[in-house]
Design a protein around this motif. Sequence first.
Motif, PDB file in Angstrom:
ATOM      1  N   MET A 134     -16.300 -53.573  -6.218  1.00 36.18           N
ATOM      2  CA  MET A 134     -16.627 -53.903  -4.778  1.00 36.18           C
ATOM      3  C   MET A 134     -17.350 -52.719  -4.012  1.00 36.18           C
ATOM      4  N   GLY A 135     -17.884 -52.592  -2.906  1.00 34.71           N
ATOM      5  CA  GLY A 135     -18.490 -51.726  -2.378  1.00 34.71           C
ATOM      6  C   GLY A 135     -17.650 -50.344  -2.160  1.00 34.71           C
ATOM      7  N   HIS A 136     -16.370 -50.448  -1.940  1.00 35.42           N
ATOM      8  CA  HIS A 136     -15.555 -49.391  -1.953  1.00 35.42           C
ATOM      9  C   HIS A 136     -14.553 -48.846  -3.012  1.00 35.42           C
ATOM     10  N   ALA A 137     -15.390 -49.441  -4.154  1.00 35.54           N
ATOM     11  CA  ALA A 137     -14.875 -49.248  -5.540  1.00 35.54           C
ATOM     12  C   ALA A 137     -13.648 -49.585  -5.973  1.00 35.54           C
ATOM     13  N   GLN A 138     -13.232 -50.701  -5.381  1.00 40.78           N
ATOM     14  CA  GLN A 138     -12.017 -51.434  -5.872  1.00 40.78           C
ATOM     15  C   GLN A 138     -12.430 -52.397  -6.803  1.00 40.78           C
ATOM     16  N   SER A 139     -11.493 -52.684  -7.667  1.00 40.02           N
ATOM     17  CA  SER A 139     -11.720 -53.917  -8.755  1.00 40.02           C
ATOM     18  C   SER A 139     -11.513 -55.322  -7.923  1.00 40.02           C
ATOM     19  N   GLU A 183     -10.612 -50.903   4.317  1.00 41.06           N
ATOM     20  CA  GLU A 183     -11.650 -49.967   3.750  1.00 41.06           C
ATOM     21  C   GLU A 183     -13.101 -50.111   4.505  1.00 41.06           C
ATOM     22  N   GLU A 184     -13.580 -51.409   4.872  1.00 40.80           N
ATOM     23  CA  GLU A 184     -14.659 -51.679   5.430  1.00 40.80           C
ATOM     24  C   GLU A 184     -14.486 -51.122   6.824  1.00 40.80           C
ATOM     25  N   SER A 185     -13.541 -51.532   7.416  1.00 43.74           N
ATOM     26  CA  SER A 185     -13.178 -50.967   8.760  1.00 43.74           C
ATOM     27  C   SER A 185     -13.268 -49.568   8.870  1.00 43.74           C
ATOM     28  N   TYR A 186     -12.748 -48.758   7.864  1.00 48.63           N
ATOM     29  CA  TYR A 186     -12.687 -47.289   8.054  1.00 48.63           C
ATOM     30  C   TYR A 186     -14.298 -46.666   7.854  1.00 48.63           C
ATOM     31  N   PRO A 204     -17.590 -39.022   7.056  1.00 49.22           N
ATOM     32  CA  PRO A 204     -16.642 -37.875   6.331  1.00 49.22           C
ATOM     33  C   PRO A 204     -16.850 -36.549   6.967  1.00 49.22           C
ATOM     34  N   LYS A 205     -15.560 -35.888   7.223  1.00 50.70           N
ATOM     35  CA  LYS A 205     -15.353 -34.588   7.786  1.00 50.70           C
ATOM     36  C   LYS A 205     -15.777 -33.446   6.973  1.00 50.70           C
ATOM     37  N   LYS A 222     -20.853 -46.628  10.850  1.00 46.41           N
ATOM     38  CA  LYS A 222     -20.954 -47.473  12.265  1.00 46.41           C
ATOM     39  C   LYS A 222     -21.608 -48.813  11.991  1.00 46.41           C
ATOM     40  N   GLY A 223     -21.417 -49.391  10.927  1.00 44.22           N
ATOM     41  CA  GLY A 223     -21.909 -50.877  10.923  1.00 44.22           C
ATOM     42  C   GLY A 223     -23.347 -50.884  10.360  1.00 44.22           C
TER      43      GLY A 223
END
Length: 399
Positions: free
Chosen positions: A110-115, A299-302, A308-309, A327-328
Amino acid sequence: MVSILSYLRGGPTALLMKKKDISNFRTKINREIKASDMTKVLDYFRKRQTEDLSFFYKLDLDEERRVRNLFWIDGCSIGYYKEYGECISFDTTFMTNRYNLPFSPFVGIMGHAQSFLFGYAFLLDETIETFLWVFETFLEAMGGKHLVTVITDLDKAMKSTIQLVFSNATHRNCLFHIKSKCYNRNTKVFSQHECLYEDFKDIINNSLTIEEFETLWVKMVKDKNLQNNKYMTKMWQTRHRFIPVYFKHDFFRFIQTTSRSESMNSRMKDNVGLTYSMMGFIREYDRVIETINKNERLEESYSNQKTPKEFIFGYTIEQKSAILNSKGSKTKKSMEYLLSKFSKLDVKLHVLFGTQQTIDGNNQQQGHEEGHSRQQEQVMEDGYSMADPEESDESEIDI
């Protein structure tokens, strides 16, 4: 079960049943479920279709109308495949159900590197005919959208079927399995030659160009006197199927092995086993999918709310990508910006390493032919054959 009941009732003597009674009752239930298992599965699929209009399932029946193969997919997976389905990992696993049918998930990233599971199938066996059915069914469920890249193990039937169904896709084999077999079959060789393990690992993993890999491999074989090593020779003949440098320009989402499939199979095995009915397996699968969906939404919400800091290098491209992906903002806009920057960076790297190709087509062809000629002369001097992959007889190769 007996221990829990004994604790709740105040001891074993307070129970009206014994361990054997519970075992007999479980056997009775399993027999009843086995007789109606597939009927319950079909009823469940029909119910899902009324709730989810995109839900898809298909059965493959034999002459006696018994189920040989089963494929299903929900609307959520179809939607994710449209976004992230360019690359998948495909593998089979056993010991997940009482019928011992291989479970064959189509695993993507997925887009956040999840299977994520893009499709699910129970297969009768691992033959070309069976794989042909499941791949064509997968293509039908996805509205005809073909794969771009696919990574599998070394199964020959799977390889042949992928060439038939996904003829334009780039297919590679699992690097981990091939390297592991090489280590296991050449334990004495690696122990006898100093630095062979380090050189072997470095040449495979860190070569930047095909020319660099082939030159260093030939040198390693000559220096360590491995010309007659059968497994090394087979690896050379099939190098285009698994060596990372041959896939530099193919989109594999930073994976070189089928570890995504294996981790997903392991996750399923932790929750199901040989005693599970088909319906019991599907209920557990639904729970796993819901957990994955929940994590992806989180993850999408975050990603939409935070930036990133700190950055790894502090380059402008990192800062811009952080702004574009938060920011969407739209994924397409982000990717267009990043691809434009990486294309410029790629040109700079070619210039830096002296591999920049000339724009003029004639000069480019001439340079290629001269380089290839020099390479062949060097190989003949080294006394090691660099046969073209297309010319090698892959039917006799079993890595």
